[in-house]
Design a protein around this motif. Structure first.
Motif, PDB file in Angstrom:
ATOM      1  N   GLN A 130       0.823  -1.209   0.000  1.00  0.00           N
ATOM      2  CA  GLN A 130       0.000   0.000   0.000  1.00  0.00           C
ATOM      3  C   GLN A 130       0.856   1.257   0.000  1.00  0.00           C
ATOM      4  N   GLY A 131       0.670   2.081  -1.018  1.00  0.00           N
ATOM      5  CA  GLY A 131       1.383   3.340  -1.116  1.00  0.00           C
ATOM      6  C   GLY A 131       2.819   3.214  -1.605  1.00  0.00           C
ATOM      7  N   ARG A 132       3.279   2.002  -1.846  1.00  0.00           N
ATOM      8  CA  ARG A 132       4.672   1.807  -2.250  1.00  0.00           C
ATOM      9  C   ARG A 132       4.799   1.260  -3.663  1.00  0.00           C
ATOM     10  N   ALA A 133       3.663   0.890  -4.281  1.00  0.00           N
ATOM     11  CA  ALA A 133       3.689   0.365  -5.645  1.00  0.00           C
ATOM     12  C   ALA A 133       2.313   0.578  -6.271  1.00  0.00           C
ATOM     13  N   ASP A 134       2.283   0.636  -7.604  1.00  0.00           N
ATOM     14  CA  ASP A 134       1.048   0.834  -8.351  1.00  0.00           C
ATOM     15  C   ASP A 134       0.289  -0.487  -8.435  1.00  0.00           C
ATOM     16  N   MET A 135      -0.911  -0.525  -7.861  1.00  0.00           N
ATOM     17  CA  MET A 135      -1.689  -1.767  -7.828  1.00  0.00           C
ATOM     18  C   MET A 135      -2.097  -2.213  -9.236  1.00  0.00           C
ATOM     19  N   GLY A 136      -2.266  -1.293 -10.159  1.00  0.00           N
ATOM     20  CA  GLY A 136      -2.603  -1.662 -11.535  1.00  0.00           C
ATOM     21  C   GLY A 136      -1.487  -2.463 -12.187  1.00  0.00           C
ATOM     22  N   ALA A 137      -0.263  -1.997 -12.003  1.00  0.00           N
ATOM     23  CA  ALA A 137       0.894  -2.706 -12.563  1.00  0.00           C
ATOM     24  C   ALA A 137       1.080  -4.055 -11.873  1.00  0.00           C
ATOM     25  N   ILE A 138       0.825  -4.085 -10.590  1.00  0.00           N
ATOM     26  CA  ILE A 138       0.944  -5.340  -9.848  1.00  0.00           C
ATOM     27  C   ILE A 138      -0.094  -6.345 -10.344  1.00  0.00           C
ATOM     28  N   GLY A 139      -1.306  -5.878 -10.607  1.00  0.00           N
ATOM     29  CA  GLY A 139      -2.348  -6.757 -11.136  1.00  0.00           C
ATOM     30  C   GLY A 139      -1.948  -7.404 -12.446  1.00  0.00           C
TER      31      GLY A 139
END
Length: 147
Positions: A130-139
């Motif tokens: 949370q707040g340390r990486a883009d969740m879209g890219a992680i998905g």
């Protein structure tokens, strides 16, 4: 010092320094946090405050894309300045290698083996990054590993 206390201290420093952009952005962040506190009737933790700031950054990135498409570079520049201020309060972003390692560990932790398990993996990952990486890219990375 909690994140909210840090925001308040930096707001006072920006007021003394007459830094209008920083002052306005911090006030906006504190207002968003206060609104959630009033709505939920509880004091936000640092993790919850980070989630609010992360959402603010995402909104500004979306606004920048729209402003640039409309040829309004001065408004996009204002949004970019606000992003810089907000990001100064967020934890240090994870590197690509760290993100990949966290994804692999989480997939193993929840025992994911197919796309049907994507929700479990995303849910477990959300608190870790949370707040340390883009969740879209992680998905997208999770999708690639689960196929």
């Amino acid at each position: 010092m909690s994140l909210i206390d840090q925001l308040k201290a930096d707001m006072k420093a920006a007021l003394v320094a007459k830094d209008k952009v920083r002052l306005g952005t911090i006030r906006m962040a504190l207002a968003a946090i206060k609104q959630i506190e009033v709505d939920t009737r509880e004091t936000l933790t640092d993790d919850q405050a980070i989630a609010v700031l992360t959402k603010m950054v995402k909104q500004r990135r979306d606004s920048i894309a729209q402003y640039e498409a409309a040829g309004r570079s001065e408004l996009a520049d204002n949004e970019a300045a606000e992003i810089k201020v907000i990001e100064s309060f967020l934890p240090k972003p994870l590197t690509e290698e760290e993100v990949a390692a966290i994804i692999d560990a989480t997939i193993a932790e929840v025992g994911a083996s197919s796309m049907a398990d994507m929700g479990k993996v995303m849910g477990a990952l959300k608190n870790k990054v949370q707040g340390r990486a883009d969740m879209g890219a992680i998905g997208a990375q999770i999708r690639a590993k689960l196929q």
